[in-house]
Write an enzyme that holds these catalytic residues in place. Structure first.
Site, PDB file in Angstrom:
ATOM      1  N   GLY A   1      -6.469   3.829  -5.834  1.00  0.00           N
ATOM      2  CA  GLY A   1      -6.789   4.925  -5.165  1.00  0.00           C
ATOM      3  C   GLY A   1      -8.138   4.912  -4.467  1.00  0.00           C
ATOM      4  O   GLY A   1      -8.617   6.129  -4.081  1.00  0.00           O
TER       5      GLY A   1
ATOM      6  N   ASN B   1      -8.299   4.146  -1.230  1.00  0.00           N
ATOM      7  CA  ASN B   1      -8.128   4.756   0.141  1.00  0.00           C
ATOM      8  C   ASN B   1      -8.031   6.505  -0.006  1.00  0.00           C
ATOM      9  O   ASN B   1      -8.741   7.140   0.737  1.00  0.00           O
ATOM     10  CB  ASN B   1      -6.948   4.437   0.647  1.00  0.00           C
ATOM     11  CG  ASN B   1      -7.063   3.359   1.737  1.00  0.00           C
ATOM     12  OD1 ASN B   1      -8.072   3.283   2.393  1.00  0.00           O
ATOM     13  ND2 ASN B   1      -6.078   2.296   1.437  1.00  0.00           N
TER      14      ASN B   1
ATOM     15  N   HIS C   1      -1.219  -0.293   5.777  1.00  0.00           N
ATOM     16  CA  HIS C   1      -1.018  -1.673   5.183  1.00  0.00           C
ATOM     17  C   HIS C   1      -1.927  -2.621   5.560  1.00  0.00           C
ATOM     18  O   HIS C   1      -2.324  -2.679   6.808  1.00  0.00           O
ATOM     19  CB  HIS C   1       0.518  -1.906   6.079  1.00  0.00           C
ATOM     20  CG  HIS C   1       0.906  -3.226   5.628  1.00  0.00           C
ATOM     21  ND1 HIS C   1       1.827  -3.329   4.355  1.00  0.00           N
ATOM     22  CD2 HIS C   1       1.009  -4.400   5.992  1.00  0.00           C
ATOM     23  CE1 HIS C   1       2.246  -4.706   4.379  1.00  0.00           C
ATOM     24  NE2 HIS C   1       1.652  -5.270   5.235  1.00  0.00           N
TER      25      HIS C   1
END
Lengths: 220, 220
Positions: free
Chosen positions: B23, B25, B120
């Site tokens: 986590g 991000n 991505h």
């Protein structure tokens, strides 16, 4: 001092440049050689199109030109055999595809192992093949660029030597992106040829998998 | 002054963040919100993995967390129905896949049209799917990066919102490249969510082809 190092520095790399069109990448190579930035010499420019404007650029620089019309040959291999013969007749060490719009075969690749260089207008492996800039605009990427790579038997699949990126803007069309990428091609291709001319580029095929390209500026 | 503009600026975008792992991000989003740089609020963090470290990050930030074990559901669609129910129960407007390692279905996408965002770790369309950084190292590219995109039914095929590039060095392995790209992800994802929160991001589906994403900072 190392005499072999001096020899490597003093002998220009002999290039054969293959074109099909306007030859702006050819011009970039001509200009960098003229400025003394690229220790190379273009021995011959071959075009498969008799009207290619790049031929005029070569003639202005007093470089020998040869037109080989691919339609006059019975096969791709026969065409490539003639190219190899022509390149060898001019003592070419390194073959540069500079907007050459023909697929080359094993005949050419085997004659110049890891010495056939292509410049492609995308960050490969994205957008291989023709119309790479239009593909990028259609996809909607925000970053594209160009790739200098060794040519292998696939279409734009060979080992990457170097890449340069450009921003892609919402207002871009194929033509505006083509121009922006082309400016980077004109920097990248002569730079890569300079690395080869100086013996700085190593290709490691020992891994068994994909060859690894290394830049080693400490080479002679 | 325009009251609707003020309203748009004053109401934080309600986010639901889906995670499967550490986590980082998610943490970047939490931090930008805390700093007042991102006019958003995370209403819920959903993890499909009970031990995901990102859940601790959410709890530390006093964000409600929900664990939905995908293995407890008979199908992907059933799992997604439960996610949609959970997101709606928290009044989520925009769904962020932040290292969420499950393929989402039409069930989720139809519930949040052009409001499911993924980050991505490659310059798509290069290296889609899992292990994008390892794919990039194996290919030998010299430039990679990350892509924020709207999720569609394909694997990492949705409309690109924004991209950031990084250099790839010869000495890089998957882990060193992962770290370098991750730093860019932590910049890109909160920035893109800020555009959405401010109403700056327009998706034009009128062309018939691929939807076009436009950034229009002159919107209210």
């Amino acid at each position: 001092m190392n005499t072999s190092a001096d020899a490597a520095r003093c002998t220009p790399l002999v290039l054969g440049v293959l074109i099909s069109g306007s030859g702006t990448n050819l011009q970039a190579i001509i200009d960098r050689i003229a400025e003394g930035q690229l220790p190379a010499k273009i021995a011959v420019v071959i075009s498969n199109v008799a009207s290619a404007k790049g031929l005029d650029r070569a003639r202005r620089a007093e470089i020998p030109t040869v037109v080989l019309d691919h339609k006059a040959f019975p096969s791709r291999a026969a065409f490539d055999e003639k190219m190899v013969e022509t390149l060898r007749a001019h003592d070419v060490e390194c073959v540069v595809l500079a907007g050459f719009m023909r697929i080359v075969t094993k005949v050419l690749l085997d004659a110049f192992p890891y010495r056939v260089i292509n410049i492609h207008p995308s960050l490969l492996p994205a957008f291989p093949g023709v119309n790479a800039q239009a593909q990028a605009v259609a996809y909607g990427v925000r970053i594209s660029g160009c790739t200098a790579h060794f040519v292998d038997a696939g279409t734009d699949t060979g080992p990457v030597i170097a890449q340069r990126s450009v921003d892609v803007f919402e207002r871009d069309d194929e033509e505006s992106l083509r121009k922006r990428i082309l400016r980077e091609e004109h920097v990248l291709l002569p730079a890569v040829l300079g690395w080869i001319a100086r013996g700085w580029l190593e290709v490691d095929t020992s891994g068994g998998g994909r060859p690894r390209v290394r830049l080693n500026p400490s080479n002679p």
